[in-house]
Write an enzyme that holds these catalytic residues in place. Sequence first.
Site, PDB file in Angstrom:
ATOM      1  N   TRP A 151      -2.295   6.444  -9.175  1.00  0.00           N
ATOM      2  CA  TRP A 151      -2.141   6.807 -10.581  1.00  0.00           C
ATOM      3  C   TRP A 151      -3.361   6.465 -11.432  1.00  0.00           C
ATOM      4  O   TRP A 151      -3.502   6.969 -12.535  1.00  0.00           O
ATOM      5  CB  TRP A 151      -0.919   6.097 -11.182  1.00  0.00           C
ATOM      6  CG  TRP A 151      -0.852   4.618 -10.907  1.00  0.00           C
ATOM      7  CD1 TRP A 151      -0.104   4.002  -9.939  1.00  0.00           C
ATOM      8  CD2 TRP A 151      -1.554   3.568 -11.580  1.00  0.00           C
ATOM      9  NE1 TRP A 151      -0.296   2.641  -9.968  1.00  0.00           N
ATOM     10  CE2 TRP A 151      -1.177   2.345 -10.970  1.00  0.00           C
ATOM     11  CE3 TRP A 151      -2.448   3.527 -12.643  1.00  0.00           C
ATOM     12  CZ2 TRP A 151      -1.680   1.110 -11.380  1.00  0.00           C
ATOM     13  CZ3 TRP A 151      -2.955   2.304 -13.060  1.00  0.00           C
ATOM     14  CH2 TRP A 151      -2.570   1.114 -12.434  1.00  0.00           C
ATOM     15  N   LYS A 175       0.793  14.276  -2.108  1.00  0.00           N
ATOM     16  CA  LYS A 175       1.844  13.506  -2.763  1.00  0.00           C
ATOM     17  C   LYS A 175       1.161  12.650  -3.821  1.00  0.00           C
ATOM     18  O   LYS A 175       0.633  11.589  -3.550  1.00  0.00           O
ATOM     19  CB  LYS A 175       2.588  12.622  -1.756  1.00  0.00           C
ATOM     20  CG  LYS A 175       4.046  12.274  -2.169  1.00  0.00           C
ATOM     21  CD  LYS A 175       4.187  11.536  -3.496  1.00  0.00           C
ATOM     22  CE  LYS A 175       3.808  10.072  -3.360  1.00  0.00           C
ATOM     23  NZ  LYS A 175       4.079   9.313  -4.639  1.00  0.00           N
ATOM     24  N   PRO A 176       1.144  13.115  -5.092  1.00  0.00           N
ATOM     25  CA  PRO A 176       0.505  12.329  -6.148  1.00  0.00           C
ATOM     26  C   PRO A 176       1.385  11.159  -6.553  1.00  0.00           C
ATOM     27  O   PRO A 176       2.594  11.139  -6.291  1.00  0.00           O
ATOM     28  CB  PRO A 176       0.360  13.333  -7.290  1.00  0.00           C
ATOM     29  CG  PRO A 176       1.485  14.292  -7.091  1.00  0.00           C
ATOM     30  CD  PRO A 176       1.702  14.381  -5.605  1.00  0.00           C
ATOM     31  N   SER A 177       0.790  10.184  -7.219  1.00  0.00           N
ATOM     32  CA  SER A 177       1.574   9.065  -7.733  1.00  0.00           C
ATOM     33  C   SER A 177       2.646   9.556  -8.689  1.00  0.00           C
ATOM     34  O   SER A 177       2.434  10.489  -9.470  1.00  0.00           O
ATOM     35  CB  SER A 177       0.665   8.069  -8.456  1.00  0.00           C
ATOM     36  OG  SER A 177       1.430   7.144  -9.195  1.00  0.00           O
ATOM     37  N   GLY A 229      -2.700   0.460  -2.548  1.00  0.00           N
ATOM     38  CA  GLY A 229      -2.678  -0.951  -2.219  1.00  0.00           C
ATOM     39  C   GLY A 229      -2.853  -1.214  -0.731  1.00  0.00           C
ATOM     40  O   GLY A 229      -2.490  -0.393   0.120  1.00  0.00           O
ATOM     41  N   THR A 232       0.435  -1.243   1.512  1.00  0.00           N
ATOM     42  CA  THR A 232       0.889   0.124   1.793  1.00  0.00           C
ATOM     43  C   THR A 232      -0.061   0.806   2.765  1.00  0.00           C
ATOM     44  O   THR A 232       0.371   1.553   3.656  1.00  0.00           O
ATOM     45  CB  THR A 232       0.990   0.936   0.491  1.00  0.00           C
ATOM     46  OG1 THR A 232       1.847   0.258  -0.424  1.00  0.00           O
ATOM     47  CG2 THR A 232       1.537   2.328   0.754  1.00  0.00           C
ATOM     48  N   LEU A 244      -1.242   9.045  16.513  1.00  0.00           N
ATOM     49  CA  LEU A 244      -2.591   9.233  17.061  1.00  0.00           C
ATOM     50  C   LEU A 244      -3.377  10.273  16.259  1.00  0.00           C
ATOM     51  O   LEU A 244      -4.001  11.193  16.805  1.00  0.00           O
ATOM     52  CB  LEU A 244      -2.527   9.620  18.539  1.00  0.00           C
ATOM     53  CG  LEU A 244      -1.945   8.558  19.478  1.00  0.00           C
ATOM     54  CD1 LEU A 244      -1.886   9.081  20.903  1.00  0.00           C
ATOM     55  CD2 LEU A 244      -2.754   7.265  19.407  1.00  0.00           C
ATOM     56  N   GLU A 250      -8.575   4.131   1.320  1.00  0.00           N
ATOM     57  CA  GLU A 250      -9.376   3.389   0.336  1.00  0.00           C
ATOM     58  C   GLU A 250      -8.416   2.454  -0.369  1.00  0.00           C
ATOM     59  O   GLU A 250      -7.521   2.894  -1.091  1.00  0.00           O
ATOM     60  CB  GLU A 250     -10.062   4.358  -0.639  1.00  0.00           C
ATOM     61  CG  GLU A 250     -11.223   3.751  -1.392  1.00  0.00           C
ATOM     62  CD  GLU A 250     -10.809   3.205  -2.741  1.00  0.00           C
ATOM     63  OE1 GLU A 250     -10.525   1.978  -2.793  1.00  0.00           O
ATOM     64  OE2 GLU A 250     -10.775   3.962  -3.708  1.00  0.00           O
ATOM     65  N   CYS A 284     -10.018  -0.145  -8.429  1.00  0.00           N
ATOM     66  CA  CYS A 284     -10.229  -0.922  -7.211  1.00  0.00           C
ATOM     67  C   CYS A 284     -11.592  -1.597  -7.184  1.00  0.00           C
ATOM     68  O   CYS A 284     -11.819  -2.511  -6.389  1.00  0.00           O
ATOM     69  CB  CYS A 284     -10.070  -0.027  -5.988  1.00  0.00           C
ATOM     70  SG  CYS A 284     -11.071   1.470  -6.063  1.00  0.00           S
ATOM     71  N   GLU A 385      -5.603  -9.412  -6.156  1.00  0.00           N
ATOM     72  CA  GLU A 385      -5.983  -8.248  -6.953  1.00  0.00           C
ATOM     73  C   GLU A 385      -4.927  -8.041  -8.039  1.00  0.00           C
ATOM     74  O   GLU A 385      -3.784  -7.701  -7.744  1.00  0.00           O
ATOM     75  CB  GLU A 385      -6.090  -6.998  -6.086  1.00  0.00           C
ATOM     76  CG  GLU A 385      -6.607  -5.788  -6.854  1.00  0.00           C
ATOM     77  CD  GLU A 385      -6.705  -4.542  -5.994  1.00  0.00           C
ATOM     78  OE1 GLU A 385      -7.602  -3.717  -6.255  1.00  0.00           O
ATOM     79  OE2 GLU A 385      -5.876  -4.376  -5.078  1.00  0.00           O
TER      80      GLU A 385
END
Length: 498
Positions: A151, A175-177, A229, A232, A244, A250, A284, A385
């Site tokens: 987000w 799949k966006p926040s 995060g 996750t 596989l 990130e 981040c 964090e």
Amino acid sequence: MTETLLLHIDGKDVTAENCATFELRNPATGELLHDVAHGTIGDVDAGVHAARTAFDDRRWRGQRARDRARVLNRAAALLADRIDDYARLETIQIGRPIREMRAQLRRLPEWLEYFAAVAATSEGTAPDFGPGHLNVVRRVPLGVAGLITPWNHPLLITMKKVSAALAAGNSMVIKPSELGPAVPLALASLLEEAGVPPGVVNVVTGLGSTTGRALSEHRGVDKLDFTGGTETGRVIAASGGQALIPVTAELGGKAPVIILDDADLDEAVAGALFAAFVATGQTCVQGARVLVHESLHNAFVERFAERTRSLRLGDPMDPSTQVGPLVSEAQRSKTVAAVERARAQGARIVCGGRVPSGEAHGQGWFYEPTVVSGVTPNHDLWAEEVFGPVTLVRPFRDDDEAVGQANDSPFGLAASVWTQDVSRALRITDRLDIGIVWVNDHHRIDPASPWGGFKESGIGSENGLEAFRAYTHQQSVVINTRREPFDWFATTDELRYS
């Protein structure tokens, strides 16, 4: 009546399978912005099926790379014309000041343009395979990519993934926040308007614990690309390992801002202020640990605190606002708890450290920009964090101690070094276990510049040629050019076998 944001599957806007929705609220006011479709496992399956069909019938990957590049360049032009509208959408859904969002989004057409150029100029190789054979190595798309985006930079981070994936010829499900779905949905429609065929880019909105999990565990996906995060990220990487398939992740950071004894004090203060509090600290690469040479420490803290106190909190739609709200009540609660733990563990709150009062902040999730001193590596704040407007300042004696403190973190995403001696900065950089290092700057990004961390900050890299290659397989084609036949079992002679 509130508009409902729908799923985008196979070129159509559709409701969730069970018609379920969740609310999206303005973090500055609490106002209901949208009801958002909550995608189910069945909806994720539909999105993956649409992407797989589009990939298999070659409607996108079958186009010449230069033709895909033309479409991406058209998309870049369309995006440039809509920056102000998208910036407004970003601001009201996540609370970042409009000035920040305009500045950030104006750069985003460059990602489409860059990866269009990469696709159009990408070449295979022909390794020397020896006499009688020709070896051609080419890059081919992976298939269906599952993109799970955060987000804090809804369009920027989506764009980093989508532009590379499309340039390489892949199809995808995004799949966006749940806190920032509006602009990624708009992007899907824009791409189709530019000429990306329906079914290539699908968007399934929903919560991370349900929709995001369903996508990360879907066996019809050929790559997972996640920003979020670290914990996750571990779960998603494990899902990729089970299937596989490649994973790019990130993840978290606790970036040090290293201010050496020869740094210009005013420049260093301005740089640390930007590093710590742009995006209300919700990045981040936030400058979460400001490490200052002991000869400058006291003067730095005084000026840094003075500048921090002067930052203007307020309505993020006001261009004069410098710090907006946090994205949600949960994020502010996490920030409050982190500061209170630091206080209880003996740290000193130099400035900030409280929820502001007054009508100007209404029902929003505001928190005062906060500077903490007296933090040691034994304190939670040293390693945790926070993802909020909180930074710590700690002195160091010499370059060795600065490097030791900077590396004393489970993360290794980003850092900055402030000095008038570039050679010294490079010597320090060489010793940092960190993926991105700025010298006399912070939080700069370019589509050509790799973006990725070491240690618990992730796997792989965004941006640059490696990001494009990570969305491809290498296919090696070996061609026998000899005229004479090869029959191994017809003789006992010594023949070239491999």
